[in-house]
Design a protein around this motif. Structure first.
Motif, PDB file in Angstrom:
ATOM      1  N   ALA A  15       6.568  -3.161   3.522  1.00 60.12           N
ATOM      2  CA  ALA A  15       6.631  -3.620   4.911  1.00 60.12           C
ATOM      3  C   ALA A  15       7.975  -3.220   5.488  1.00 60.12           C
ATOM      4  CB  ALA A  15       6.441  -5.141   4.992  1.00 60.12           C
ATOM      5  N   VAL A  16       8.006  -3.021   6.788  1.00 55.15           N
ATOM      6  CA  VAL A  16       9.272  -2.686   7.451  1.00 55.15           C
ATOM      7  C   VAL A  16      10.159  -3.924   7.420  1.00 55.15           C
ATOM      8  CG1 VAL A  16      10.341  -1.961   9.596  1.00 55.15           C
ATOM      9  CG2 VAL A  16       8.130  -1.013   8.931  1.00 55.15           C
ATOM     10  N   PRO A  17      11.369  -3.811   6.899  1.00 57.16           N
ATOM     11  CA  PRO A  17      12.253  -4.980   6.807  1.00 57.16           C
ATOM     12  C   PRO A  17      12.688  -5.473   8.190  1.00 57.16           C
ATOM     13  CG  PRO A  17      13.426  -2.988   6.184  1.00 57.16           C
ATOM     14  CD  PRO A  17      11.987  -2.601   6.321  1.00 57.16           C
ATOM     15  N   ASP A  18      12.778  -6.809   8.331  1.00 56.61           N
ATOM     16  CA  ASP A  18      13.254  -7.377   9.589  1.00 56.61           C
ATOM     17  C   ASP A  18      14.781  -7.442   9.579  1.00 56.61           C
ATOM     18  OD1 ASP A  18      12.165 -10.673   8.453  1.00 56.61           O
ATOM     19  OD2 ASP A  18      13.927  -9.489   7.906  1.00 56.61           O
ATOM     20  N   GLN A  19      15.348  -8.044  10.617  1.00 61.52           N
ATOM     21  CA  GLN A  19      16.808  -8.071  10.745  1.00 61.52           C
ATOM     22  C   GLN A  19      17.463  -8.845   9.598  1.00 61.52           C
ATOM     23  OE1 GLN A  19      17.768  -9.551  14.648  1.00 61.52           O
ATOM     24  NE2 GLN A  19      17.137  -7.669  15.690  1.00 61.52           N
ATOM     25  N   GLU A  20      16.841  -9.949   9.198  1.00 60.97           N
ATOM     26  CA  GLU A  20      17.413 -10.733   8.095  1.00 60.97           C
ATOM     27  C   GLU A  20      17.428  -9.919   6.811  1.00 60.97           C
ATOM     28  OE1 GLU A  20      18.969 -13.520   8.056  1.00 60.97           O
ATOM     29  OE2 GLU A  20      19.177 -13.595   5.875  1.00 60.97           O
ATOM     30  N   GLN A  58      14.345   1.707  10.156  1.00 62.13           N
ATOM     31  CA  GLN A  58      13.578   2.938  10.039  1.00 62.13           C
ATOM     32  C   GLN A  58      14.165   3.910   9.018  1.00 62.13           C
ATOM     33  OE1 GLN A  58      10.703   2.970  11.509  1.00 62.13           O
ATOM     34  NE2 GLN A  58      11.200   0.999  12.471  1.00 62.13           N
ATOM     35  N   GLU A  59      15.329   3.560   8.476  1.00 65.40           N
ATOM     36  CA  GLU A  59      15.978   4.447   7.512  1.00 65.40           C
ATOM     37  C   GLU A  59      15.700   4.073   6.067  1.00 65.40           C
ATOM     38  OE1 GLU A  59      19.984   3.920   9.488  1.00 65.40           O
ATOM     39  OE2 GLU A  59      20.077   6.047   8.954  1.00 65.40           O
ATOM     40  N   VAL A  60      15.083   2.916   5.861  1.00 67.48           N
ATOM     41  CA  VAL A  60      14.835   2.452   4.499  1.00 67.48           C
ATOM     42  C   VAL A  60      13.357   2.130   4.317  1.00 67.48           C
ATOM     43  CG1 VAL A  60      17.165   1.545   4.192  1.00 67.48           C
ATOM     44  CG2 VAL A  60      15.359   0.047   5.041  1.00 67.48           C
ATOM     45  N   TYR A  61      12.934   2.202   3.074  1.00 66.11           N
ATOM     46  CA  TYR A  61      11.579   1.813   2.687  1.00 66.11           C
ATOM     47  C   TYR A  61      11.702   0.591   1.776  1.00 66.11           C
ATOM     48  CZ  TYR A  61       7.018   1.963   0.368  1.00 66.11           C
ATOM     49  OH  TYR A  61       5.784   1.649  -0.137  1.00 66.11           O
ATOM     50  N   ALA A  62      11.045  -0.516   2.128  1.00 70.18           N
ATOM     51  CA  ALA A  62      11.124  -1.763   1.368  1.00 70.18           C
ATOM     52  C   ALA A  62       9.748  -2.121   0.811  1.00 70.18           C
ATOM     53  CB  ALA A  62      11.653  -2.888   2.240  1.00 70.18           C
ATOM     54  N   THR A  68       9.048 -13.104  -7.877  1.00 70.36           N
ATOM     55  CA  THR A  68       8.819 -11.911  -7.075  1.00 70.36           C
ATOM     56  C   THR A  68      10.152 -11.375  -6.565  1.00 70.36           C
ATOM     57  OG1 THR A  68       8.554 -13.150  -5.006  1.00 70.36           O
ATOM     58  CG2 THR A  68       6.575 -12.797  -6.343  1.00 70.36           C
ATOM     59  N   ALA A  69      10.127 -10.144  -6.080  1.00 71.17           N
ATOM     60  CA  ALA A  69      11.364  -9.525  -5.584  1.00 71.17           C
ATOM     61  C   ALA A  69      11.026  -8.543  -4.474  1.00 71.17           C
ATOM     62  CB  ALA A  69      12.090  -8.810  -6.721  1.00 71.17           C
ATOM     63  N   ARG A  70      12.045  -8.221  -3.671  1.00 70.39           N
ATOM     64  CA  ARG A  70      11.976  -7.158  -2.670  1.00 70.39           C
ATOM     65  C   ARG A  70      13.014  -6.118  -3.043  1.00 70.39           C
ATOM     66  NH1 ARG A  70       8.406  -6.005   1.181  1.00 70.39           N
ATOM     67  NH2 ARG A  70       9.917  -5.846   2.876  1.00 70.39           N
ATOM     68  N   ALA A  71      12.623  -4.850  -2.944  1.00 65.99           N
ATOM     69  CA  ALA A  71      13.531  -3.751  -3.264  1.00 65.99           C
ATOM     70  C   ALA A  71      13.465  -2.723  -2.150  1.00 65.99           C
ATOM     71  CB  ALA A  71      13.156  -3.120  -4.599  1.00 65.99           C
ATOM     72  N   TYR A  72      14.525  -1.917  -2.044  1.00 64.22           N
ATOM     73  CA  TYR A  72      14.559  -0.890  -0.994  1.00 64.22           C
ATOM     74  C   TYR A  72      15.039   0.435  -1.576  1.00 64.22           C
ATOM     75  CZ  TYR A  72      19.643  -0.709  -0.814  1.00 64.22           C
ATOM     76  OH  TYR A  72      20.964  -0.511  -1.125  1.00 64.22           O
ATOM     77  N   GLY A 105      14.306  13.606  -0.789  1.00 65.60           N
ATOM     78  CA  GLY A 105      14.046  13.479  -2.224  1.00 65.60           C
ATOM     79  C   GLY A 105      13.202  12.275  -2.579  1.00 65.60           C
ATOM     80  N   ASN A 106      13.331  11.179  -1.791  1.00 61.31           N
ATOM     81  CA  ASN A 106      12.575   9.961  -2.068  1.00 61.31           C
ATOM     82  C   ASN A 106      11.185   9.979  -1.441  1.00 61.31           C
ATOM     83  OD1 ASN A 106      14.509   8.717  -3.650  1.00 61.31           O
ATOM     84  ND2 ASN A 106      15.489   7.699  -1.912  1.00 61.31           N
ATOM     85  N   GLY A 107      10.883  11.002  -0.664  1.00 64.56           N
ATOM     86  CA  GLY A 107       9.581  11.054  -0.007  1.00 64.56           C
ATOM     87  C   GLY A 107       8.427  11.016  -0.988  1.00 64.56           C
ATOM     88  N   GLU A 108       8.555  11.734  -2.095  1.00 61.27           N
ATOM     89  CA  GLU A 108       7.481  11.755  -3.088  1.00 61.27           C
ATOM     90  C   GLU A 108       7.332  10.392  -3.753  1.00 61.27           C
ATOM     91  OE1 GLU A 108       7.967  14.750  -6.015  1.00 61.27           O
ATOM     92  OE2 GLU A 108       6.177  14.200  -7.145  1.00 61.27           O
TER      93      GLU A 108
END
Length: 295
Positions: free
Chosen positions: A10-15, A31-35, A107-111, A117-120
């Protein structure tokens, strides 16, 4: 060690971005990170017949903050892919574990940054190919899940009237990394775990020494048994070549070899019964005993 699963992205919110930017060298935007979310471990009895206590899960939640995600536990900088920035305990009221506790999952959230390079990697996560994850940690103690003792007679995986024999992992001391793996160990969500450094290695070394010692005694006993069989076979069947008997014995188990030895002993006793020695009084009655010269 235990494995868990990737849950969703999911797209991360401000928090969340504030939490993510605690680990970055510059301010990143949503928009620069994938979470994505992870199920790391729980308090259910796993395939190793072990489980974490709820208190251990709470401690692990703190220890895994800021830890990296890599591939196949290859702890190299080039394998660093993502970083954990949030953890939480998820409870399922009404659901009980096999040990009778309320089910609790860490559970955890990671980014990871959206780079070329990370696209794949992102695509593999989105497609469900990279689904299983494994995290490595250390625990200080493990106790029996049935009696609470560190040493007892309960065996892991054995059913008892009071429940399934298993160990409870307590007092985590460190968390190392999260890794994408191919095969999960836990049925739903798990974590790869290791005990105090050297503990498992020392236990394995002790077990190896015990098995080697038993093997030496077993070899010595078999050699002694084979010698007895050869000796009895030579008396019972003198025409049978020793080489033939040796070749035949190679394919026999210890039990079969022992039975063969008993059979040959019976044959020898039947063919050559032991004659009792003459008693002193019998010797005196014999004409050649020279008894008349005794003083």
């Amino acid at each position: 060690m235990k494995e868990g699963t990737v849950l969703k992205s999911a797209v991360p919110d401000q928090e969340e971005m504030r939490e993510i930017n605690r680990y970055t060298r510059r301010e990143y935007g949503p928009q620069e990170v994938y979470a994505f979310s992870l199920a790391l471990c729980d308090n259910e009895i796993d395939r190793d017949f072990e489980r974490f206590s709820v208190e251990a899960l709470e401690t692990l939640g703190e220890l895994f903050l800021g830890k990296t995600c890599i591939f196949d536990h290859e702890q190299k900088s080039v394998n660093q892919t993502a970083r954990i920035y949030r953890t939480a305990l998820r409870r399922e009221p009404g659901r009980k574990t096999r040990a009778g506790e309320e089910y609790v999952q860490l559970t955890a959230r990671a980014y990871l940054p959206k780079t070329q390079g990370n696209g794949e990697v992102i695509e593999l996560i989105e497609s469900g190919i990279l689904k299983e994850v494994s995290v490595s940690c250390s625990v200080k103690r493990k106790v029996c899940g049935l009696c609470g003792k560190e040493r007892c007679g309960h065996e892991k995986g054995k059913e008892y009237p009071e429940g399934l024999g298993h160990l409870v992992l307590l007092e985590p001391t460190d968390a190392y990394e999260c890794s994408f793996v191919a095969v999960p160990a836990q049925r739903e969500a798990g974590v790869t775990k290791s005990f105090l450094q050297g503990e498992r290695e020392a236990a394995l070394e002790r077990r190896v020494r015990e098995l080697e010692e038993k093997a030496r005694w077993g070899e010595a006993y078999r050699e002694s048994l084979e010698r007895d069989v050869l000796r009895c076979a030579a008396l019972a069947q003198p025409d049978l070549p020793a080489s033939v008997m040796k070749s035949a014995m190679r394919g026999l188990s210890l039990g079969e070899l022992s039975q063969l030895g008993k059979s040959y002993q019976a044959m020898v006793q039947e063919a050559m019964p032991l004659k009792p020695q003459l008693a002193p009084e019998d010797r005196e009655k014999r004409p050649d005993s020279n008894g008349e010269y005794r003083i």
